[in-house]
Write an enzyme that holds these catalytic residues in place. Structure first.
Site, PDB file in Angstrom:
ATOM      1  N   GLU A 110       0.932  -1.667   0.035  1.00 42.10           N
ATOM      2  CA  GLU A 110      -0.145  -0.042   0.299  1.00 42.10           C
ATOM      3  C   GLU A 110       0.878   1.509   0.297  1.00 42.10           C
ATOM      4  O   GLU A 110       2.550   1.615  -0.078  1.00 42.10           O
ATOM      5  CB  GLU A 110      -1.029  -0.511   1.023  1.00 42.10           C
ATOM      6  CG  GLU A 110       0.053  -0.371   2.304  1.00 42.10           C
ATOM      7  CD  GLU A 110      -1.090  -0.513   3.839  1.00 42.10           C
ATOM      8  OE1 GLU A 110      -2.028  -1.207   4.020  1.00 42.10           O
ATOM      9  OE2 GLU A 110      -0.737  -0.040   4.510  1.00 42.10           O
ATOM     10  N   CYS A 123       3.873   8.262   0.507  1.00 43.65           N
ATOM     11  CA  CYS A 123       4.181   7.556   1.340  1.00 43.65           C
ATOM     12  C   CYS A 123       3.601   6.242   0.920  1.00 43.65           C
ATOM     13  O   CYS A 123       3.162   5.016   1.282  1.00 43.65           O
ATOM     14  CB  CYS A 123       3.904   7.101   2.746  1.00 43.65           C
ATOM     15  SG  CYS A 123       3.743   5.776   3.824  1.00 43.65           S
ATOM     16  N   CYS A 130       7.799  -7.214   6.805  1.00 43.74           N
ATOM     17  CA  CYS A 130       8.436  -6.584   6.683  1.00 43.74           C
ATOM     18  C   CYS A 130       9.121  -7.382   7.703  1.00 43.74           C
ATOM     19  O   CYS A 130       8.776  -8.382   8.210  1.00 43.74           O
ATOM     20  CB  CYS A 130       8.539  -4.813   7.854  1.00 43.74           C
ATOM     21  SG  CYS A 130       9.762  -4.011   8.084  1.00 43.74           S
ATOM     22  N   CYS A 134       9.467  -5.451  15.272  1.00 45.09           N
ATOM     23  CA  CYS A 134       8.456  -4.237  15.880  1.00 45.09           C
ATOM     24  C   CYS A 134       6.827  -4.485  16.387  1.00 45.09           C
ATOM     25  O   CYS A 134       6.295  -4.538  15.613  1.00 45.09           O
ATOM     26  CB  CYS A 134       8.682  -2.674  15.467  1.00 45.09           C
ATOM     27  SG  CYS A 134      10.359  -2.559  14.716  1.00 45.09           S
ATOM     28  N   CYS A 137       4.030  -2.698  15.318  1.00 46.77           N
ATOM     29  CA  CYS A 137       3.825  -2.071  14.226  1.00 46.77           C
ATOM     30  C   CYS A 137       2.511  -2.840  13.694  1.00 46.77           C
ATOM     31  O   CYS A 137       3.358  -5.096  13.658  1.00 46.77           O
ATOM     32  CB  CYS A 137       4.922  -2.062  13.063  1.00 46.77           C
ATOM     33  SG  CYS A 137       4.687  -1.527  11.724  1.00 46.77           S
ATOM     34  N   GLY A 185       7.853  -2.320   5.292  1.00 48.42           N
ATOM     35  CA  GLY A 185       9.451  -2.341   4.894  1.00 48.42           C
ATOM     36  C   GLY A 185       9.879  -1.302   6.485  1.00 48.42           C
ATOM     37  O   GLY A 185       9.807  -0.511   6.003  1.00 48.42           O
ATOM     38  N   SER A 219      13.267   6.141   5.627  1.00 45.27           N
ATOM     39  CA  SER A 219      12.760   6.312   7.279  1.00 45.27           C
ATOM     40  C   SER A 219      13.519   4.176   7.561  1.00 45.27           C
ATOM     41  O   SER A 219      13.002   3.384   6.971  1.00 45.27           O
ATOM     42  CB  SER A 219      11.576   5.286   7.719  1.00 45.27           C
ATOM     43  OG  SER A 219      11.990   5.737   9.357  1.00 45.27           O
ATOM     44  N   CYS A 361      -0.093   2.381   9.354  1.00 41.17           N
ATOM     45  CA  CYS A 361       1.033   1.139   9.303  1.00 41.17           C
ATOM     46  C   CYS A 361       0.599  -0.917   9.199  1.00 41.17           C
ATOM     47  O   CYS A 361       0.692  -1.332   9.586  1.00 41.17           O
ATOM     48  CB  CYS A 361       1.068   0.815  10.686  1.00 41.17           C
ATOM     49  SG  CYS A 361      -0.723   0.993  11.816  1.00 41.17           S
TER      50      CYS A 361
END
Ligand code: SAH
Length: 373
Positions: A110, A123, A130, A134, A137, A185, A219, A361
């Site tokens: 997305e 974004c 990923c 974490c 997330c 990711g 990021s 997220c």
């Protein structure tokens, strides 16, 4: 003596279909070579790049500088469609739009497009899923499906640029001005494809979109080897480090890769990046109620950052479905900001655009997956 026949049993091959190659996977020089390998003069690659990056055209029938009978096959070879829109959801009166894309092998990713008064930001995702795990997330929960190719990343950006230019967002036609690698990711875990994509953004026409590197934010969870490589790259993008807490003990759980690279090493790498590029970096900090929002943590963060050229971006936690964690109380958030400011550390609280469409997220792709599974 005859030997018994050895029967080889092969598992069903789990090989993935290869992502088709796209002009955006290559450097400008390689694009010309690819054209020649296809039996075309090198300048055809430049013509196609101009249609793709400068005119944002995905209709080869309009490519009037290319003979009509060749347009279709050249487009299929150099700019195959790599992402297909599954659905879009909007909020903020249409100023925020989240697109769900299906890749050639059915994988979903997305991107989120946000129009503000002074800029329009997309974004984008650099990986499907990923691997960083974490716990707060949504993308992290599902694990890594695969890396995206530079073409698949660039297609998200070009699609956003097209949406802006076509006037599909309220307020009429505009220019895509900012790109943030903050979708699904870990960009530095897909380094080469991400760098190629960044160059596609920053290279001037006809080789790229001609958007300045300072308008691009990469990021990262803090992959020190990736930050070091980026420092050597000579592209001054804005670096954002997802710190989320100033102490290693908690960060080991919030950002598990912290067990490999400690806060001190991550900040040293970010400092070296800042020194080389002259670009102030961002510290991303998701404020989680009673987990990382205590005033002593703000104090520690202030002390850690007061002599650094860094800016803190506080993100009210967007709780993932079933999460026991939630966003900080308003007063705790305000106190956190106040303490940081008392150290002279620049701080902003990120607006929560796209909350109602799970813009923060990876939740749309996750929801779609459950529906189609
Ligand atoms: N892997 C990269 C980029 C992806 S996420 C990174 O970690 O930096 C972009 C930002 O959103 C990161 O700072 C990430 O920690 C944050 N984020 C992820 N899930 C979130 C959530 N549920 N609420 C608020 N911020 C979140």
């Amino acid at each position: 003596m005859t030997l018994p026949e050895i029967k080889l049993v092969f598992d069903e091959p789990v090989q993935r279909k290869k992502t088709p190659k796209h002009l955006a996977d290559y450097s400008p020089q390689e694009r010309r070579e690819v054209a020649q390998e296809l039996g075309l003069p090198a300048f055809r690659a430049t013509q196609v790049a101009t249609h793709y990056f400068s005119h944002l055209s995905d209709d080869p029938q309009t490519w009037s500088d290319i003979p009509a009978e060749m347009r279709q096959s050249i487009a299929a070879a150099l700019t195959p469609k790599l992402i297909e829109l599954v659905r879009s959801v909007t909020c903020d009166d249409g100023m925020t739009r989240k697109d769900l894309w299906k890749l050639h092998d059915g994988v979903l990713v997305e991107s989120v497009l946000m129009r503000y008064t002074d800029r329009t930001t997309v974004c984008i995702s650099s990986q499907a899923g990923c691997g960083m795990n974490c716990p707060f997330c949504a993308t992290g929960q599902a694990g890594l499906t695969r890396n995206l190719s530079a073409g698949e990343i660039t297609e998200q950006i070009v699609a956003a640029a097209r949406t802006c230019a076509n006037g599909e967002l309220p307020g009429g036609p505009t220019r895509l001005s900012n790109i943030v690698f903050m979708g699904m990711g870990e960009p530095l875990a897909n380094y080469n494809a991400v760098i190629r994509s960044v160059r596609n953004i920053t290279d001037p026409s006809p080789d790229g979109l001609g958007i300045s590197a300072r308008s691009v934010t990469v990021s990262t969870v803090g992959l020190v080897n990736g930050i070091e490589k980026l420092t050597e790259e000579g592209i001054a993008v804005t670096l954002a480090v997802s710190l989320h807490t100033p102490d290693d003990e908690l960060r080991n759980t919030l950002v598990p890769i912290n067990s490999r690279w400690k806060i001190r090493e991550v900040l040293a790498a970010a400092d070296a990046y800042e020194k080389r590029t002259g670009r102030r970096y961002s510290i991303e900090y998701a404020l989680i109620r009673d987990i990382n929002d205590q005033s002593w943590r703000s104090d520690l963060l202030g002390r850690l950052l007061k002599n650094r050229n860094a800016h803190v971006n506080l993100i009210p936690l967007n709780p993932t479905p079933g999460s026991k964690w939630t966003a900080s109380r308003r007063e705790d958030e305000a106190e956190f900001v106040r303490i940081l400011e008392s150290y002279g550390v620049p701080v902003t609280v990120r607006d929560t655009r796209g909350r109602e469409i799970d813009g923060a997220c990876g939740q749309l792709a996750a929801a779609e997956k459950t529906r189609t599974d």
